[in-house]
Write an enzyme that holds these catalytic residues in place. Structure first.
Site, PDB file in Angstrom:
ATOM      1  NE  ARG A  11      -1.279   2.455   2.908  1.00 36.98           N
ATOM      2  CZ  ARG A  11      -0.812   3.571   3.468  1.00 36.98           C
ATOM      3  NH1 ARG A  11      -0.781   4.695   2.774  1.00 36.98           N
ATOM      4  NH2 ARG A  11      -0.355   3.572   4.704  1.00 36.98           N
ATOM      5  CG  ASP A  12       3.095   4.398   2.982  1.00 36.85           C
ATOM      6  OD1 ASP A  12       2.957   5.255   2.100  1.00 36.85           O
ATOM      7  OD2 ASP A  12       3.523   4.660   4.115  1.00 36.85           O
ATOM      8  CG  HIS A 203       4.026   4.778   9.185  1.00 35.73           C
ATOM      9  ND1 HIS A 203       3.517   3.783   8.364  1.00 35.73           N
ATOM     10  CD2 HIS A 203       4.420   5.768   8.344  1.00 35.73           C
ATOM     11  CE1 HIS A 203       3.584   4.168   7.107  1.00 35.73           C
ATOM     12  NE2 HIS A 203       4.137   5.369   7.058  1.00 35.73           N
ATOM     13  CB  CYS A 236       3.532  10.765   1.672  1.00 36.14           C
ATOM     14  SG  CYS A 236       1.879  11.456   1.868  1.00 36.14           S
ATOM     15  CG  ASN A 245       6.955   3.408   4.707  1.00 35.20           C
ATOM     16  OD1 ASN A 245       6.577   3.608   3.567  1.00 35.20           O
ATOM     17  ND2 ASN A 245       6.217   3.686   5.760  1.00 35.20           N
TER      18      ASN A 245
END
Length: 296
Positions: A11-12, A203, A236, A245
């Site tokens: 996802r991210d 996170h 993002c 991340n």
């Protein structure tokens, strides 16, 4: 309590990739991650496809999951409409996002902090009604690309309010990778003291190379749940300059070498990193994977 590593690469990690990754390739990456031992995986985001085209196949991804496995699958939902989509797929665990920065909130979701808070509460109540679990990501917990550093009191106040509303977990989220180890400790330790380790997740992004230091500081303060992305994929789409991340393999290597159980096989993550590189046409891999490859 073992460390929980929640894989967010699907996802991210993929959401801002310029080339659309096929549903089948996403499911193949998922299988490689599971083979390495990852049990907690965020598989998709139920956002409008015009906003994040990479997530347009959310329903198809969930349809390809094997719910008979021991994995815990979750999906990100932006609002009650997204939650309804997610519930219809059979998922039972959801992530929500609200910003700790009023400017970030107003520019990206066109809501004030209080409006965003109320939107989150709507979904929290729906989760509680339906017997589902929910985590709220407090984005920009450390700093905002528009406002700079966010006051810790603002973040802690929002976190406490959301937990008191019934959120099962709060994720202190350093969206742009601007946090420091001391700052992360000061944001997570009070919540753990008040609500318990099971209520707090971390996170972090590795924009400035401090992600592992922030993770270790949080661990010393009692955090036992951490997000990570295979190969360091991510960023993002709503935060200019934010990089990926913290790499899953770096987190696994650090904890395993410190005799802290993750139940994840570091060596078995290499095929997942290689496949993520292939489907994104990117050079990926945390420092630990670069080191491993140099030894072969």
């Amino acid at each position: 309590m073992d460390v929980i590593i929640n894989e967010v690469g699907l996802r991210d990690g993929l959401q801002n990739q310029p080339t659309i990754v096929s549903t089948q390739d996403k499911l193949t990456l998922l299988e490689l991650l599971e083979t390495a031992g990852l049990k907690h995986i965020e598989v998709a985001s139920f956002v409008h496809p015009k906003v994040v085209p990479q997530m347009a196949d959310a329903e198809a991804i969930v349809a390809g999951l094997d719910f008979g496995k021991s994995q815990v699958y979750s999906g990100l939902v932006p609002n009650l409409r997204g939650y309804d989509r997610g519930v219809a797929t059979g998922l039972g665990e959801f992530g929500l996002i609200m910003s700790a920065s009023s400017t970030f909130s107003e520019r990206n979701v066109k809501m004030t902090l209080e409006q965003s808070y109320q939107a989150c509460v709507e979904v929290i109540k729906a989760c509680l009604r339906d017997g589902n679990r929910c985590r709220v990501y407090l984005s920009c917990s450390c700093a905002c690309p528009y406002e700079g550093r966010i006051q810790e009191s603002v973040v802690l106040d929002l976190a406490r309010r959301l937990l008191d509303e019934g959120a099962h977990e709060i994720s202190i989220s350093d969206t742009i990778g601007a946090g420091t180890p001391n700052q992360i400790f000061d944001l997570t330790q009070p919540l753990i003291s008040e609500y318990g380790a099971e209520s707090v997740n971390l996170h972090v992004h590795d924009t400035r190379g401090a992600a592992l230091a922030m993770v270790w500081s949080a661990y010393l303060g009692g955090v036992r749940s951490f997000d990570a992305s295979i190969g360091g994929l991510g960023g993002c789409p709503f935060a200019p300059g934010a990089t990926g991340n913290v790499a899953t393999e770096d987190l696994v290597y650090m904890f395993n070498q410190s005799d802290i159980r993750t139940n994840i096989n570091f060596n078995a993550l290499e095929p997942a990193v290689a496949f993520a590189e292939k489907i994104t046409a990117s050079s990926l891999g945390g420092k630990s994977m670069q080191w491993r490859r140099s030894q072969c």
